[in-house]
Motif scaffolding. Sequence first.
Motif, PDB file in Angstrom:
ATOM      1  N   GLY A  38      80.099-144.839 -98.747  1.00 50.66           N
ATOM      2  CA  GLY A  38      78.781-144.402 -98.181  1.00 50.66           C
ATOM      3  C   GLY A  38      78.893-142.701 -98.261  1.00 50.66           C
ATOM      4  N   ASN A  39      77.586-142.460 -98.326  1.00 49.21           N
ATOM      5  CA  ASN A  39      77.582-140.875 -98.329  1.00 49.21           C
ATOM      6  C   ASN A  39      77.336-140.428 -96.784  1.00 49.21           C
ATOM      7  OD1 ASN A  39      74.689-141.096 -97.899  1.00 49.21           O
ATOM      8  ND2 ASN A  39      74.245-140.637-100.183  1.00 49.21           N
ATOM      9  N   ALA A  40      76.981-139.216 -96.861  1.00 52.69           N
ATOM     10  CA  ALA A  40      76.613-138.609 -95.364  1.00 52.69           C
ATOM     11  C   ALA A  40      75.450-139.222 -94.733  1.00 52.69           C
ATOM     12  CB  ALA A  40      76.698-137.084 -95.397  1.00 52.69           C
ATOM     13  N   MET A  41      74.605-139.668 -95.455  1.00 51.00           N
ATOM     14  CA  MET A  41      73.177-140.028 -94.885  1.00 51.00           C
ATOM     15  C   MET A  41      73.628-141.449 -94.571  1.00 51.00           C
ATOM     16  SD  MET A  41      70.140-139.473 -93.947  1.00 51.00           S
ATOM     17  CE  MET A  41      69.741-138.002 -95.178  1.00 51.00           C
ATOM     18  N   ASP A  42      74.269-142.442 -95.239  1.00 46.51           N
ATOM     19  CA  ASP A  42      74.589-143.720 -94.791  1.00 46.51           C
ATOM     20  C   ASP A  42      75.234-143.363 -93.480  1.00 46.51           C
ATOM     21  OD1 ASP A  42      73.790-145.078 -96.990  1.00 46.51           O
ATOM     22  OD2 ASP A  42      75.564-144.305 -98.284  1.00 46.51           O
ATOM     23  N   ALA A  43      76.372-142.745 -93.462  1.00 41.80           N
ATOM     24  CA  ALA A  43      77.037-142.352 -92.247  1.00 41.80           C
ATOM     25  C   ALA A  43      76.346-141.993 -90.869  1.00 41.80           C
ATOM     26  CB  ALA A  43      78.413-141.699 -92.400  1.00 41.80           C
ATOM     27  N   ALA A  44      75.420-141.101 -91.096  1.00 44.73           N
ATOM     28  CA  ALA A  44      74.566-140.533 -90.247  1.00 44.73           C
ATOM     29  C   ALA A  44      73.761-141.529 -89.718  1.00 44.73           C
ATOM     30  CB  ALA A  44      73.831-139.271 -90.516  1.00 44.73           C
ATOM     31  N   LEU A  45      73.276-142.410 -90.645  1.00 44.76           N
ATOM     32  CA  LEU A  45      72.176-143.472 -90.080  1.00 44.76           C
ATOM     33  C   LEU A  45      72.962-144.598 -89.436  1.00 44.76           C
ATOM     34  CD1 LEU A  45      69.817-143.780 -93.291  1.00 44.76           C
ATOM     35  CD2 LEU A  45      69.430-142.609 -91.237  1.00 44.76           C
ATOM     36  N   ALA A  46      73.998-145.099 -89.784  1.00 44.42           N
ATOM     37  CA  ALA A  46      74.960-145.950 -89.012  1.00 44.42           C
ATOM     38  C   ALA A  46      75.250-145.320 -87.604  1.00 44.42           C
ATOM     39  CB  ALA A  46      76.008-146.108 -89.966  1.00 44.42           C
ATOM     40  N   GLY A  47      75.762-144.210 -87.703  1.00 42.73           N
ATOM     41  CA  GLY A  47      76.245-143.794 -86.339  1.00 42.73           C
ATOM     42  C   GLY A  47      74.886-143.481 -85.353  1.00 42.73           C
ATOM     43  N   ALA A  48      74.072-143.280 -85.960  1.00 40.86           N
ATOM     44  CA  ALA A  48      72.421-143.063 -85.037  1.00 40.86           C
ATOM     45  C   ALA A  48      72.207-144.333 -84.488  1.00 40.86           C
ATOM     46  CB  ALA A  48      71.452-142.181 -85.846  1.00 40.86           C
ATOM     47  N   VAL A  49      72.016-145.186 -85.185  1.00 37.90           N
ATOM     48  CA  VAL A  49      71.410-146.381 -84.929  1.00 37.90           C
ATOM     49  C   VAL A  49      72.478-146.921 -83.795  1.00 37.90           C
ATOM     50  CG1 VAL A  49      70.670-148.777 -85.319  1.00 37.90           C
ATOM     51  CG2 VAL A  49      70.116-146.918 -86.972  1.00 37.90           C
ATOM     52  N   LEU A  50      73.714-146.987 -83.934  1.00 40.76           N
ATOM     53  CA  LEU A  50      74.742-147.136 -82.785  1.00 40.76           C
ATOM     54  C   LEU A  50      74.767-146.653 -81.823  1.00 40.76           C
ATOM     55  CD1 LEU A  50      76.948-149.157 -81.962  1.00 40.76           C
ATOM     56  CD2 LEU A  50      78.778-147.658 -83.295  1.00 40.76           C
ATOM     57  N   LEU A  51      74.099-145.266 -81.522  1.00 40.73           N
ATOM     58  CA  LEU A  51      73.951-144.600 -80.342  1.00 40.73           C
ATOM     59  C   LEU A  51      73.060-145.391 -79.601  1.00 40.73           C
ATOM     60  CD1 LEU A  51      74.407-140.872 -81.840  1.00 40.73           C
ATOM     61  CD2 LEU A  51      75.846-142.038 -80.379  1.00 40.73           C
ATOM     62  N   GLY A  52      72.113-145.891 -80.078  1.00 40.02           N
ATOM     63  CA  GLY A  52      71.069-146.828 -79.201  1.00 40.02           C
ATOM     64  C   GLY A  52      71.733-147.536 -78.572  1.00 40.02           C
ATOM     65  N   ILE A  53      72.776-148.138 -78.931  1.00 40.06           N
ATOM     66  CA  ILE A  53      73.296-149.035 -77.990  1.00 40.06           C
ATOM     67  C   ILE A  53      74.537-148.532 -77.094  1.00 40.06           C
ATOM     68  CG2 ILE A  53      74.850-151.331 -78.235  1.00 40.06           C
ATOM     69  CD1 ILE A  53      72.075-151.610 -79.358  1.00 40.06           C
ATOM     70  N   CYS A  54      75.219-147.504 -77.657  1.00 43.88           N
ATOM     71  CA  CYS A  54      75.985-146.858 -76.837  1.00 43.88           C
ATOM     72  C   CYS A  54      75.513-146.058 -75.758  1.00 43.88           C
ATOM     73  CB  CYS A  54      77.043-145.940 -77.721  1.00 43.88           C
ATOM     74  SG  CYS A  54      77.965-146.752 -79.132  1.00 43.88           S
ATOM     75  N   GLU A  55      74.255-145.385 -75.883  1.00 49.41           N
ATOM     76  CA  GLU A  55      73.674-144.357 -75.081  1.00 49.41           C
ATOM     77  C   GLU A  55      72.143-144.996 -74.909  1.00 49.41           C
ATOM     78  OE1 GLU A  55      74.663-140.141 -75.390  1.00 49.41           O
ATOM     79  OE2 GLU A  55      75.938-140.742 -77.187  1.00 49.41           O
ATOM     80  N   PRO A  56      71.940-146.126 -74.413  1.00 49.12           N
ATOM     81  CA  PRO A  56      70.484-146.661 -74.488  1.00 49.12           C
ATOM     82  C   PRO A  56      69.556-145.836 -73.533  1.00 49.12           C
ATOM     83  CG  PRO A  56      71.722-148.050 -73.226  1.00 49.12           C
ATOM     84  CD  PRO A  56      72.741-147.085 -73.837  1.00 49.12           C
ATOM     85  N   GLN A  57      70.155-145.070 -72.615  1.00 44.95           N
ATOM     86  CA  GLN A  57      69.262-144.377 -71.730  1.00 44.95           C
ATOM     87  C   GLN A  57      68.644-143.187 -72.514  1.00 44.95           C
ATOM     88  OE1 GLN A  57      72.286-143.719 -72.257  1.00 44.95           O
ATOM     89  NE2 GLN A  57      73.069-141.856 -71.426  1.00 44.95           N
ATOM     90  N   MET A  58      69.475-142.715 -73.467  1.00 47.15           N
ATOM     91  CA  MET A  58      68.897-141.559 -74.452  1.00 47.15           C
ATOM     92  C   MET A  58      68.321-141.725 -75.609  1.00 47.15           C
ATOM     93  SD  MET A  58      70.402-138.689 -73.364  1.00 47.15           S
ATOM     94  CE  MET A  58      71.573-138.061 -72.013  1.00 47.15           C
TER      95      MET A  58
END
Length: 525
Positions: A38-58
């Motif tokens: 994946g490129n940087a955009m793929d990686a950023a999107l994957a990480g960002a969506v996961l942050l909604g599970i890791c930090e749901p208050q944020m």
Amino acid sequence: MRDFHLPGRSPVFATNGMCATSHPLAAQTAVAILKQGGNAMDAALAGAVLLGICEPQMTGIGGDCFVLYSLPGSDDVHALNGSGRAPAALDAAMLRDRGADKVPKWGPEAVTIPTAVDAFCRLSDEVGHLGLDAVLAPAIHYAEAGVPVAPRVASDWHLDADTLKGSARTHYLFNGKAPQVGQVFAAPGQAEVLRRIARDGRRAFYEGEVAEDMLRCLQAAGGVHTADDFAKAAATPSTPVSGTYKHLEVVEHPPNGQGATALLLLNMLKAFDFSAMDPMGAERVHIEAEATKLAYDARNRFLADPDYTTGLEHMLSPETADKLVGLIDLKKAMPAAAPLTESVHKDTVYITVVDRDGMAVSLIYSIFSSFGSGIASDKFGILLQNRGAGFTLKEGHPNELKGGKRPMHTIIPGMIREKGRVVMPFGVMGGAYQCTGHARFVSNMVDYGMDAQTAIDAPRAFADAGELRLERGYSDTVRQELADLGHKMVAPDTAIGGAQAIRMHESGVLEGASDPRKDGCALGY
């Protein structure tokens, strides 16, 4: 170089790819996506969506985002505005007629249409390589299997659990209580939503059962949202704004974000010789605080939905900065600007990724207040943002609440160019602090020669709401000197903001920095 006798963290160095963000699982996921091709955009999107599970208050898929990115072989910076609009049937006059003087922060009136999902789908399709199914797979896995709650997340969760109401309490509390560190949080409803988005794209979120689930809870709470409001949600490309601070060019997302405020602040600060001042001294803090008050006053008067913003050129003008500098008294603190009717917040996540081809992504993603509006959909547990609290009810103001309009946002991704070359995607979380945070981060590097990690680690100060908030890293002497200048000194309950950055060296080496105020890290390979 840091003192290795003292606690701290070193920058992270790698050559093939790098991610810096506020949770280690998201950083690890982004790097794994890069390794998969994946490129940087793929990686950023994957990480960002996961942050909604890791930090749901944020953050979460019920929120908004802003994105800056550069493509391989190019130093042009592109911007995408993934912020949502107020429902068409809502306007300020309705709330004024009820006797309100501001948008209710935890009511359906504050819920704008979440637009991050549309932005993510668009970026995956137009810029990414792997496709939504691969990009969303890690978040689906963790939403279903669960994530152990990290220390900073647990602290935030405990502080703001009372904002959750109705079915949100079922989805986000453990027997009515906030989780302890290490307890496992799962979101099976969101896993199902993400599976549907991976299969069917944006329409799986904005139409059909998922949209109906969000609409039911909003309408039951008194909201005027409609299926048409959700169906019309769309991210829009934007043209970045930029300014210089000595030898660096700082690129910001345009309104309705507050990036222009950071540029105005930097234009003001470069009138002073900070390199001759103590970086931890009262003189520097005082000047920064006074400039912040003036820059934020301009923000409050001018910034809004880009279709309504007035005075943007005025804010970016060096002449405006010069005039405002003339109002700063080096011996006395000025009164704070009049209080805002629109709300500010401290809850956001930020992720930055650079890949081996030189693509850089700077992405910030939020549901506004901690746990957003506190309203979650019954079936799928989607927390809905309260970004509409960023509107004002003042008649005729550029940022006045109006149906179909986007509110002024505090979240701003950043990018730095040097001699025309993109050298650093960066971001500073922390609500209203973000503009001051951008300016201080840049000044720390330029005026004091700090590397990105040291610039992030350094103690912070923020003039806000009539107070000067200083983290504990400042000496008692400095605090007294600032009090003597007339500042109302306050020790904030939580650390001020959080930051992430990646330096792109000409050699091809990547240098990642991550804020210890959060749970995250920088990782590369």
